[in-house]
Motif scaffolding. Structure first.
Motif, short mmCIF file in Angstrom:
data_model
loop_
_atom_site.label_atom_id
_atom_site.label_comp_id
_atom_site.label_asym_id
_atom_site.label_seq_id
_atom_site.Cartn_x
_atom_site.Cartn_y
_atom_site.Cartn_z
N LEU A 145 4.27 -53.40 -43.38
CA LEU A 145 3.92 -54.76 -42.97
C LEU A 145 4.31 -54.94 -41.52
N PHE A 146 5.50 -54.47 -41.18
CA PHE A 146 5.92 -54.38 -39.78
C PHE A 146 6.92 -53.24 -39.67
N ARG A 147 7.15 -52.83 -38.42
CA ARG A 147 8.05 -51.70 -38.19
C ARG A 147 9.08 -52.06 -37.13
N ASN A 148 10.18 -51.39 -37.22
CA ASN A 148 11.23 -51.48 -36.22
C ASN A 148 10.64 -51.34 -34.82
N GLY A 149 10.96 -52.29 -33.95
CA GLY A 149 10.49 -52.22 -32.57
C GLY A 149 9.27 -53.07 -32.29
N GLU A 150 8.51 -53.39 -33.33
CA GLU A 150 7.32 -54.21 -33.11
C GLU A 150 7.68 -55.63 -32.72
N LYS A 187 10.06 -52.79 -49.64
CA LYS A 187 11.42 -52.43 -49.28
C LYS A 187 11.56 -52.68 -47.79
N THR A 188 12.78 -53.07 -47.38
CA THR A 188 13.09 -53.13 -45.96
C THR A 188 14.13 -52.07 -45.67
N CYS A 189 13.97 -51.35 -44.57
CA CYS A 189 15.00 -50.38 -44.24
C CYS A 189 15.25 -50.25 -42.76
N VAL A 190 16.51 -50.01 -42.45
CA VAL A 190 16.93 -49.80 -41.07
C VAL A 190 17.19 -48.32 -40.86
N THR A 191 17.07 -47.88 -39.62
CA THR A 191 17.22 -46.48 -39.30
C THR A 191 18.24 -46.30 -38.18
N ALA A 192 19.15 -45.35 -38.35
CA ALA A 192 20.12 -45.05 -37.30
C ALA A 192 19.48 -44.11 -36.28
N ASP A 235 20.27 -41.24 -35.42
CA ASP A 235 20.18 -39.86 -35.87
C ASP A 235 19.20 -39.68 -37.03
N GLY A 236 18.51 -40.73 -37.40
CA GLY A 236 17.46 -40.59 -38.38
C GLY A 236 17.83 -41.04 -39.78
N ARG A 237 19.13 -41.15 -40.05
CA ARG A 237 19.53 -41.64 -41.38
C ARG A 237 19.00 -43.03 -41.58
N ASP A 238 18.54 -43.32 -42.74
CA ASP A 238 18.12 -44.69 -42.96
C ASP A 238 18.70 -45.28 -44.23
N GLN A 239 18.66 -46.58 -44.25
CA GLN A 239 19.30 -47.36 -45.30
C GLN A 239 18.33 -48.43 -45.76
N VAL A 240 18.01 -48.43 -47.04
CA VAL A 240 17.21 -49.52 -47.58
C VAL A 240 18.10 -50.76 -47.65
N THR A 241 17.67 -51.84 -47.02
CA THR A 241 18.51 -53.03 -46.99
C THR A 241 18.11 -54.04 -48.06
N GLY A 242 16.98 -53.81 -48.70
CA GLY A 242 16.60 -54.73 -49.76
C GLY A 242 15.23 -54.41 -50.34
N PHE A 243 15.03 -54.92 -51.55
CA PHE A 243 13.70 -54.87 -52.18
C PHE A 243 13.25 -56.31 -52.37
N ASN A 261 15.81 -61.15 -31.51
CA ASN A 261 15.43 -60.50 -30.26
C ASN A 261 13.93 -60.43 -30.05
N ASP A 262 13.23 -61.22 -30.84
CA ASP A 262 11.78 -61.26 -30.71
C ASP A 262 11.11 -59.92 -31.04
N HIS A 263 11.89 -59.04 -31.62
CA HIS A 263 11.34 -57.78 -32.08
C HIS A 263 11.95 -57.45 -33.44
N HIS A 264 11.17 -56.82 -34.26
CA HIS A 264 11.71 -56.43 -35.56
C HIS A 264 12.71 -55.29 -35.40
N THR A 265 13.70 -55.30 -36.26
CA THR A 265 14.73 -54.26 -36.21
C THR A 265 14.75 -53.44 -37.48
N CYS A 266 13.81 -53.68 -38.35
CA CYS A 266 13.72 -52.86 -39.55
C CYS A 266 12.25 -52.69 -39.93
N ASP A 267 12.01 -51.79 -40.87
CA ASP A 267 10.67 -51.61 -41.40
C ASP A 267 10.53 -52.36 -42.71
N ALA A 268 9.36 -52.93 -42.93
CA ALA A 268 9.05 -53.50 -44.24
C ALA A 268 7.85 -52.73 -44.78
N VAL A 269 8.07 -52.00 -45.85
CA VAL A 269 7.04 -51.11 -46.39
C VAL A 269 6.69 -51.53 -47.81
#
Lengths: 240, 240
Positions: free
Chosen positions: B48-53, B67-72, B74-82, B96-104
């Motif tokens: 739906l949106f991605r980190n950085g958009e 699911k929403t997930c954030v990414t470090a 180094d590539g590790r990621d963490q699902v922050t919610g369903f 910050n006017d930009h998304h900081t996580c992915d919603a998939v």
DNA sequence: CGTGTCTTTGATAATCTTCAACACTCGTGG
DNA sequence: CCACGAGTGTTGAAGATTATCAAAGACACG
């Protein structure tokens, strides 16, 4: 307990840039001053608010450091954050009109009382304030995402490194040293925040000191090698 | 990618009670209908949106699970919610006017697009909407506190029990069974959310099944003994 | 100057992860 | 229609990390 009703002025506060929206007109700031009319002193180890208490206001920290913590039914508790000057606490109370966590001062502290209904009214008229409030809440959500990443994926050394780096960064933004800091919280509290036992926190401190990345004297910490600390976070990895 | 511009009406939506403030007048609902003018379909496994958009809008989920997930770094990621029907995603983007996580989307889904600037404008005039927006954000903060408690203090069995109980509770609120559920996410994703490896999730499922607390057939789960599951959370402890 | 809180350190134990092999499901293409 | 393969899930054995238990040291406060 009872708020000290002292006339104070946001328009004259040196924390304004951290705490309040930049770009408020003098007129708007004057109106804000009329809403934020009281401060409250909170003594070390006492609560600004507690889980279950009615929600009335947000609090902007003027001096001192707080911890916020949630408690499970069985008594286990989790420190959800450490807050310092310019930061806002109490956002948890909005949703159900009652606080769902404790905010406890780690040292004698003072906060500005932001009566929420009045902030709401004013933000309906002052767009910059409205947007600022939204940003404050969104920032807290994003911060917690970071904590979830830490708790979900990092190991003890990474957690503590991230914790220390975050602390000095925030202290630096407040004009303090970027290499020296005094921890206002116990090992137990750090451990609770990081999902570790206090012994693990202590051992990890010792290991960092042994490897000359930091110097530890009780709650006094000096960061000797920032780069190696940072290196613990961003694995020079192939990208997992 | 491009939003489907279909005329839809909150005033006529069966998710209204979950999604929108109760207590909006018909007039206010009509104004809301003018702000929320488009839906967007999101296919399984797409974002739906991605980190950085750039951040433009919040999204109210109509159908499907995300699911929403954030990414470090180094590539590790963490699902922050369903998130499921009636829930709001995108709050992370405000600060910050930009998304900081992915919603998939975990299955084909549809969302209502809530253009944030227009929501802001409207909420300045409609007090109930303003307060509702604040509550939505505060609720997310409180939810994340709960996740931090889970990640920081609970063991694998407790985490999975809490996860299952939370899921059925939310499904029940949407009219589904309180004992049967179909997981829309993989073991890996559950593990990421709970701070566990997928093997641990799988083993814990098996253990629950072995002890006749649940029945598991792939992603189909039937909760046989809710009380024992709940018992895993609230230790009959001395409550230290 | 003692007392209680906080911290450090060691030895042992529990939990979870890692690595590995295999089974199952579902969709695709022959 | 069946076979195949990728993705997903299960299970076992070994290993790593962290927790637990215990004891002693340091410091802060009254």
């Amino acid at each position: 307990m009872s708020p000290t009703t002292i006339k104070v002025a946001c328009s004259n506060c040196n924390l304004r840039e951290l705490c309040m929206p930049i770009g408020l007109s003098d007129e708007d700031l004057a109106r804000l001053d009329e809403v934020i009319t009281s401060r409250r002193k909170v003594r070390r180890k006492t609560a600004l608010f507690r889980n279950g208490e009615k929600f009335h206001a947000l609090y902007a920290i003027r001096t001192g450091v707080f911890k916020t913590c949630v408690t499970a039914e069985d008594g286990r508790d989790q420190v959800t954050g450490f807050q310092m000057a310019g930061e806002i606490v109490g956002l948890d109370g909005i949703v159900n009109d009652h606080h769902t966590c404790d905010a406890v001062a780690l040292e004698d502290a003072e906060v500005c009382v932001l009566p929420f209904d009045r902030i709401g009214e004013l933000s309906r008229e002052v767009g910059a304030l409205q947007h600022h409030l939204h940003r404050v809440m969104s920032r807290e959500i994003v911060r917690e995402h970071g904590v979830m990443l830490l708790l979900g994926t990092m190991r003890a050394e990474e957690r503590l490194a991230a914790f220390l780096l975050n602390l000095v960064q925030r202290l630096q933004a407040r004009g303090f040293s970027r290499s020296e800091l005094v921890l206002r919280m116990t090992r137990q509290e750090i451990g609770s925040y990081l999902g570790l036992k206090l012994e693990t926190v202590s051992r990890t401190f010792s290991r960092f000191a042994e490897e000359n990345m930091i110097e530890v004297h009780q709650r006094h910490v000096r960061i000797v090698d920032v780069d190696r600390l940072r290196g613990l976070l961003a694995q020079p990895g192939t990208g997992f």
